[in-house]
Design a protein around this motif. Structure first.
Motif, PDB file in Angstrom:
ATOM      1  N   UNK A 115       0.838  -1.201   0.000  1.00 61.82           N
ATOM      2  CA  UNK A 115       0.000   0.000   0.000  1.00 61.82           C
ATOM      3  C   UNK A 115       0.875   1.254   0.000  1.00 61.82           C
ATOM      4  N   UNK A 116       1.877   1.257   0.828  1.00 59.72           N
ATOM      5  CA  UNK A 116       2.744   2.432   0.957  1.00 59.72           C
ATOM      6  C   UNK A 116       3.491   2.742  -0.335  1.00 59.72           C
ATOM      7  N   UNK A 117       3.721   1.716  -1.147  1.00 61.71           N
ATOM      8  CA  UNK A 117       4.439   1.913  -2.405  1.00 61.71           C
ATOM      9  C   UNK A 117       3.526   2.372  -3.545  1.00 61.71           C
ATOM     10  N   UNK A 118       2.219   2.335  -3.328  1.00 58.24           N
ATOM     11  CA  UNK A 118       1.296   2.797  -4.369  1.00 58.24           C
ATOM     12  C   UNK A 118       1.422   4.307  -4.552  1.00 58.24           C
ATOM     13  N   UNK A 119       1.241   4.750  -5.775  1.00 59.64           N
ATOM     14  CA  UNK A 119       1.260   6.192  -6.017  1.00 59.64           C
ATOM     15  C   UNK A 119      -0.030   6.820  -5.493  1.00 59.64           C
ATOM     16  N   UNK A 120       0.044   8.099  -5.207  1.00 58.15           N
ATOM     17  CA  UNK A 120      -1.090   8.826  -4.633  1.00 58.15           C
ATOM     18  C   UNK A 120      -2.323   8.764  -5.526  1.00 58.15           C
ATOM     19  N   UNK A 121      -2.122   8.781  -6.830  1.00 57.60           N
ATOM     20  CA  UNK A 121      -3.237   8.738  -7.778  1.00 57.60           C
ATOM     21  C   UNK A 121      -4.024   7.432  -7.629  1.00 57.60           C
ATOM     22  N   UNK A 122      -3.313   6.317  -7.522  1.00 56.30           N
ATOM     23  CA  UNK A 122      -3.973   5.017  -7.345  1.00 56.30           C
ATOM     24  C   UNK A 122      -4.709   4.965  -6.011  1.00 56.30           C
ATOM     25  N   UNK A 123      -4.052   5.418  -4.950  1.00 57.11           N
ATOM     26  CA  UNK A 123      -4.700   5.431  -3.625  1.00 57.11           C
ATOM     27  C   UNK A 123      -5.986   6.253  -3.658  1.00 57.11           C
ATOM     28  N   UNK A 124      -5.965   7.357  -4.382  1.00 55.88           N
ATOM     29  CA  UNK A 124      -7.128   8.244  -4.453  1.00 55.88           C
ATOM     30  C   UNK A 124      -8.318   7.598  -5.158  1.00 55.88           C
ATOM     31  N   UNK A 125      -8.072   6.570  -5.968  1.00 61.32           N
ATOM     32  CA  UNK A 125      -9.174   5.906  -6.678  1.00 61.32           C
ATOM     33  C   UNK A 125      -9.942   4.930  -5.788  1.00 61.32           C
ATOM     34  N   UNK A 126      -9.402   4.622  -4.615  1.00 62.84           N
ATOM     35  CA  UNK A 126     -10.054   3.665  -3.711  1.00 62.84           C
ATOM     36  C   UNK A 126     -11.094   4.421  -2.884  1.00 62.84           C
ATOM     37  N   UNK A 127     -12.272   4.565  -3.478  1.00 61.54           N
ATOM     38  CA  UNK A 127     -13.324   5.364  -2.848  1.00 61.54           C
ATOM     39  C   UNK A 127     -14.459   4.523  -2.277  1.00 61.54           C
ATOM     40  N   UNK A 128     -14.417   3.221  -2.525  1.00 61.78           N
ATOM     41  CA  UNK A 128     -15.480   2.359  -2.023  1.00 61.78           C
ATOM     42  C   UNK A 128     -15.109   0.893  -2.157  1.00 61.78           C
ATOM     43  N   UNK A 129     -16.063   0.052  -1.827  1.00 67.06           N
ATOM     44  CA  UNK A 129     -15.835  -1.383  -1.817  1.00 67.06           C
ATOM     45  C   UNK A 129     -15.414  -1.910  -3.192  1.00 67.06           C
TER      46      UNK A 129
ATOM     47  N   UNK B 282     -13.906  -0.565  -5.782  1.00 70.99           N
ATOM     48  CA  UNK B 282     -12.532  -0.223  -6.152  1.00 70.99           C
ATOM     49  C   UNK B 282     -11.519  -0.933  -5.254  1.00 70.99           C
ATOM     50  N   UNK B 283     -11.829  -1.001  -3.964  1.00 68.66           N
ATOM     51  CA  UNK B 283     -10.917  -1.659  -3.023  1.00 68.66           C
ATOM     52  C   UNK B 283     -10.767  -3.143  -3.349  1.00 68.66           C
ATOM     53  N   UNK B 284     -11.874  -3.809  -3.625  1.00 70.47           N
ATOM     54  CA  UNK B 284     -11.812  -5.247  -3.906  1.00 70.47           C
ATOM     55  C   UNK B 284     -11.128  -5.536  -5.235  1.00 70.47           C
ATOM     56  N   UNK B 285     -11.309  -4.666  -6.207  1.00 69.55           N
ATOM     57  CA  UNK B 285     -10.594  -4.843  -7.479  1.00 69.55           C
ATOM     58  C   UNK B 285      -9.083  -4.708  -7.260  1.00 69.55           C
ATOM     59  N   UNK B 286      -8.698  -3.747  -6.433  1.00 69.50           N
ATOM     60  CA  UNK B 286      -7.286  -3.571  -6.112  1.00 69.50           C
ATOM     61  C   UNK B 286      -6.744  -4.788  -5.362  1.00 69.50           C
TER      62      UNK B 286
END
Length: 116
Positions: A61-75, A77-81
């Protein structure tokens, strides 16, 4: 009972060792070798919530870029990740008849399996 994780994860190793030492039967499912289906992640999310499944303390998680982290807005997106990057799943995941436990806490395992 099934325990999901990554074989070289220290927390998973502790859980597996505890189960073996206490003669608790289990089947191990290695995320890295076998993956985890989106359906399984949805099932877990319905039991504990996707927020608990997503390990934001881990290196992946810490290595993910900020743009990718910002896309995790709900279940969704989180589960796809989590499906794509299963090392971000909080582990181990202990799945048994009456529930689901994330992480390893010896006291919790004792309460679940050692009824004195």
């Amino acid at each position: 009972m099934k325990i999901y994780g990554i074989k070289n994860c220290n927390t998973v190793k502790k859980a597996l060792d505890w189960l073996k030492e206490n003669n608790v039967g289990f089947e191990f499912h290695d995320f890295k070798k076998e993956g985890v289906s989106l359906e399984k992640l949805q099932d877990w999310s319905s039991k504990v919530g996707y927020e608990k499944l997503l390990n934001k303390q881990g290196l992946t998680w810490k290595q993910l870029d900020a743009e990718t982290k910002a896309t995790i807005i709900g279940e969704k997106e989180a589960l796809q990740l989590l499906s794509a990057k299963n090392s971000m799943i909080k582990r181990p995941v202990l799945e048994f008849e009456n529930g689901l436990v994330l992480g390893f806490q010896e006291e919790m395992y004792q309460r679940l399996f050692l009824r004195h």
